[in-house]
Scaffold this motif. Structure first.
Motif, mmCIF file in Angstrom:
data_model
loop_
_atom_site.group_PDB
_atom_site.id
_atom_site.type_symbol
_atom_site.label_atom_id
_atom_site.label_comp_id
_atom_site.label_asym_id
_atom_site.label_seq_id
_atom_site.Cartn_x
_atom_site.Cartn_y
_atom_site.Cartn_z
ATOM 1 N N MET A 190 0.824 -1.206 0.000
ATOM 2 C CA MET A 190 0.000 0.000 0.000
ATOM 3 C C MET A 190 0.859 1.257 0.000
ATOM 4 O O MET A 190 0.549 2.228 -0.693
ATOM 5 C CB MET A 190 -0.928 -0.019 1.213
ATOM 6 C CG MET A 190 -2.013 0.992 1.147
ATOM 7 S SD MET A 190 -3.086 0.646 -0.238
ATOM 8 C CE MET A 190 -3.817 2.234 -0.474
ATOM 9 N N ALA A 191 1.963 1.248 0.754
ATOM 10 C CA ALA A 191 2.875 2.400 0.761
ATOM 11 C C ALA A 191 3.501 2.596 -0.621
ATOM 12 O O ALA A 191 3.613 3.729 -1.101
ATOM 13 C CB ALA A 191 3.951 2.210 1.823
ATOM 14 N N ILE A 192 3.887 1.514 -1.267
ATOM 15 C CA ILE A 192 4.457 1.604 -2.621
ATOM 16 C C ILE A 192 3.424 2.152 -3.594
ATOM 17 O O ILE A 192 3.731 2.995 -4.443
ATOM 18 C CB ILE A 192 5.008 0.234 -3.066
ATOM 19 C CG1 ILE A 192 6.249 -0.114 -2.244
ATOM 20 C CG2 ILE A 192 5.322 0.222 -4.551
ATOM 21 C CD1 ILE A 192 6.734 -1.527 -2.436
ATOM 22 N N LEU B 64 -4.993 14.597 -4.598
ATOM 23 C CA LEU B 64 -4.546 13.830 -3.437
ATOM 24 C C LEU B 64 -3.060 14.016 -3.180
ATOM 25 O O LEU B 64 -2.509 13.394 -2.284
ATOM 26 C CB LEU B 64 -4.829 12.339 -3.652
ATOM 27 C CG LEU B 64 -6.287 11.954 -3.850
ATOM 28 C CD1 LEU B 64 -6.399 10.482 -4.189
ATOM 29 C CD2 LEU B 64 -7.107 12.306 -2.646
ATOM 30 N N GLY B 65 -2.402 14.855 -3.957
ATOM 31 C CA GLY B 65 -0.960 15.005 -3.905
ATOM 32 C C GLY B 65 -0.409 15.482 -2.584
ATOM 33 O O GLY B 65 0.709 15.157 -2.228
ATOM 34 N N ARG B 66 -1.195 16.247 -1.832
ATOM 35 C CA ARG B 66 -0.652 16.765 -0.578
ATOM 36 C C ARG B 66 -0.786 15.779 0.577
ATOM 37 O O ARG B 66 -0.191 15.970 1.618
ATOM 38 C CB ARG B 66 -1.317 18.077 -0.225
ATOM 39 C CG ARG B 66 -2.787 17.931 0.071
ATOM 40 C CD ARG B 66 -3.420 19.286 0.293
ATOM 41 N NE ARG B 66 -4.842 19.100 0.505
ATOM 42 C CZ ARG B 66 -5.478 19.512 1.568
ATOM 43 N NH1 ARG B 66 -4.829 20.161 2.500
ATOM 44 N NH2 ARG B 66 -6.764 19.310 1.685
ATOM 45 N N ASP B 67 -1.574 14.735 0.416
ATOM 46 C CA ASP B 67 -1.817 13.783 1.498
ATOM 47 C C ASP B 67 -0.986 12.512 1.403
ATOM 48 O O ASP B 67 -0.972 11.725 2.329
ATOM 49 C CB ASP B 67 -3.291 13.380 1.530
ATOM 50 C CG ASP B 67 -4.186 14.498 1.995
ATOM 51 O OD1 ASP B 67 -3.681 15.390 2.698
ATOM 52 O OD2 ASP B 67 -5.369 14.486 1.645
ATOM 53 N N TRP B 68 -0.316 12.286 0.297
ATOM 54 C CA TRP B 68 0.313 10.986 0.100
ATOM 55 C C TRP B 68 1.419 10.719 1.110
ATOM 56 O O TRP B 68 1.567 9.590 1.568
ATOM 57 C CB TRP B 68 0.830 10.843 -1.334
ATOM 58 C CG TRP B 68 2.048 11.649 -1.637
ATOM 59 C CD1 TRP B 68 2.089 12.923 -2.069
ATOM 60 C CD2 TRP B 68 3.408 11.232 -1.504
ATOM 61 N NE1 TRP B 68 3.388 13.334 -2.228
ATOM 62 C CE2 TRP B 68 4.221 12.325 -1.886
ATOM 63 C CE3 TRP B 68 4.015 10.052 -1.103
ATOM 64 C CZ2 TRP B 68 5.593 12.249 -1.882
ATOM 65 C CZ3 TRP B 68 5.399 9.996 -1.102
ATOM 66 C CH2 TRP B 68 6.174 11.072 -1.485
ATOM 67 N N LEU B 69 2.177 11.732 1.483
ATOM 68 C CA LEU B 69 3.280 11.520 2.423
ATOM 69 C C LEU B 69 2.759 11.106 3.802
ATOM 70 O O LEU B 69 3.277 10.181 4.429
ATOM 71 C CB LEU B 69 4.137 12.782 2.523
ATOM 72 C CG LEU B 69 5.387 12.661 3.385
ATOM 73 C CD1 LEU B 69 6.308 11.585 2.834
ATOM 74 C CD2 LEU B 69 6.103 13.982 3.471
ATOM 75 N N ARG B 70 1.699 11.769 4.260
ATOM 76 C CA ARG B 70 1.099 11.433 5.554
ATOM 77 C C ARG B 70 0.557 10.001 5.533
ATOM 78 O O ARG B 70 0.735 9.246 6.491
ATOM 79 C CB ARG B 70 -0.019 12.423 5.862
ATOM 80 C CG ARG B 70 -0.754 12.153 7.146
ATOM 81 C CD ARG B 70 -1.825 13.205 7.385
ATOM 82 N NE ARG B 70 -2.741 13.386 6.283
ATOM 83 C CZ ARG B 70 -3.892 12.738 6.166
ATOM 84 N NH1 ARG B 70 -4.256 11.877 7.075
ATOM 85 N NH2 ARG B 70 -4.678 12.955 5.130
ATOM 86 N N LEU B 71 -0.060 9.613 4.435
ATOM 87 C CA LEU B 71 -0.618 8.268 4.332
ATOM 88 C C LEU B 71 0.479 7.204 4.237
ATOM 89 O O LEU B 71 0.327 6.105 4.784
ATOM 90 C CB LEU B 71 -1.556 8.185 3.133
ATOM 91 C CG LEU B 71 -2.807 9.070 3.243
ATOM 92 C CD1 LEU B 71 -3.555 9.082 1.929
ATOM 93 C CD2 LEU B 71 -3.692 8.603 4.372
ATOM 94 N N GLY C 292 1.745 6.655 7.656
ATOM 95 C CA GLY C 292 0.773 5.836 8.376
ATOM 96 C C GLY C 292 0.870 4.370 8.005
ATOM 97 O O GLY C 292 0.803 3.486 8.874
ATOM 98 N N ASP C 293 1.037 4.068 6.713
ATOM 99 C CA ASP C 293 1.195 2.674 6.287
ATOM 100 C C ASP C 293 2.459 2.057 6.864
ATOM 101 O O ASP C 293 2.458 0.899 7.289
ATOM 102 C CB ASP C 293 1.234 2.587 4.755
ATOM 103 C CG ASP C 293 -0.123 2.823 4.130
ATOM 104 O OD1 ASP C 293 -1.134 2.487 4.774
ATOM 105 O OD2 ASP C 293 -0.164 3.345 3.002
ATOM 106 N N ILE C 294 3.540 2.821 6.889
ATOM 107 C CA ILE C 294 4.799 2.305 7.436
ATOM 108 C C ILE C 294 4.660 2.042 8.933
ATOM 109 O O ILE C 294 5.125 1.020 9.441
ATOM 110 C CB ILE C 294 5.957 3.262 7.119
ATOM 111 C CG1 ILE C 294 6.243 3.247 5.612
ATOM 112 C CG2 ILE C 294 7.198 2.916 7.912
ATOM 113 C CD1 ILE C 294 7.195 4.309 5.145
ATOM 114 N N VAL C 295 3.990 2.950 9.651
ATOM 115 C CA VAL C 295 3.799 2.757 11.089
ATOM 116 C C VAL C 295 2.931 1.524 11.360
ATOM 117 O O VAL C 295 3.229 0.730 12.266
ATOM 118 C CB VAL C 295 3.186 4.026 11.727
ATOM 119 C CG1 VAL C 295 2.697 3.770 13.136
ATOM 120 C CG2 VAL C 295 4.202 5.149 11.716
ATOM 121 N N LEU C 296 1.879 1.336 10.578
ATOM 122 C CA LEU C 296 1.046 0.145 10.755
ATOM 123 C C LEU C 296 1.821 -1.134 10.440
ATOM 124 O O LEU C 296 1.677 -2.146 11.126
ATOM 125 C CB LEU C 296 -0.206 0.236 9.881
ATOM 126 C CG LEU C 296 -1.263 1.213 10.365
ATOM 127 C CD1 LEU C 296 -2.357 1.372 9.320
ATOM 128 C CD2 LEU C 296 -1.859 0.755 11.676
#
Length: 121
Positions: A76-78, A90-97, A100-104
């Protein structure tokens, strides 16, 4: 989320981007609503699967399941890095997401480390 998608989009992205994320033609709106319905079904299925796995006593199965979850979060992170950041709304949210995927994914890795520690102590 499916019933209040416009409100969720306004809250998370702002009014300008929320109108764009809803679709510009009736066909786009139908595709987006169908996609939202399938995501809700997928979330329900994942929750049901996690509920069933919680009652399994086999540690090997838990390790197998946790490894699968780590791979899912990495995938999902990839996906977010290569494709979602290119969507301008959605370009400004991808880093935050991605974070989040890496933390999960790391939470499942910590579960694996903890279960290995119990196994080899």
């Amino acid at each position: 989320m499916m019933f209040y998608s416009n409100e969720v989009f306004v809250l998370s992205h702002g009014k300008d981007h929320a109108s764009k994320l809803q679709g510009s033609t009736p066909r786009d709106e139908l595709l987006i609503r169908t996609s939202d319905s399938f995501s809700g079904l997928l979330l329900f299925a994942i929750g049901f699967l996690l509920f069933m796995v919680a009652f399994v006593k086999d540690r090997e199965f838990h390790s197998f399941f946790a490894r699968g979850c780590v791979l899912l979060h990495v995938a999902m992170a990839i996906w977010r890095i290569y494709f979602e950041r290119k969507v301008e709304d959605l370009g400004r949210d991808w880093l935050r997401l991605v974070v989040g995927d890496i933390v999960l994914g790391l939470s499942w890795v910590f579960f694996l480390v903890y279960s290995w520690r119990e196994k080899y102590d």
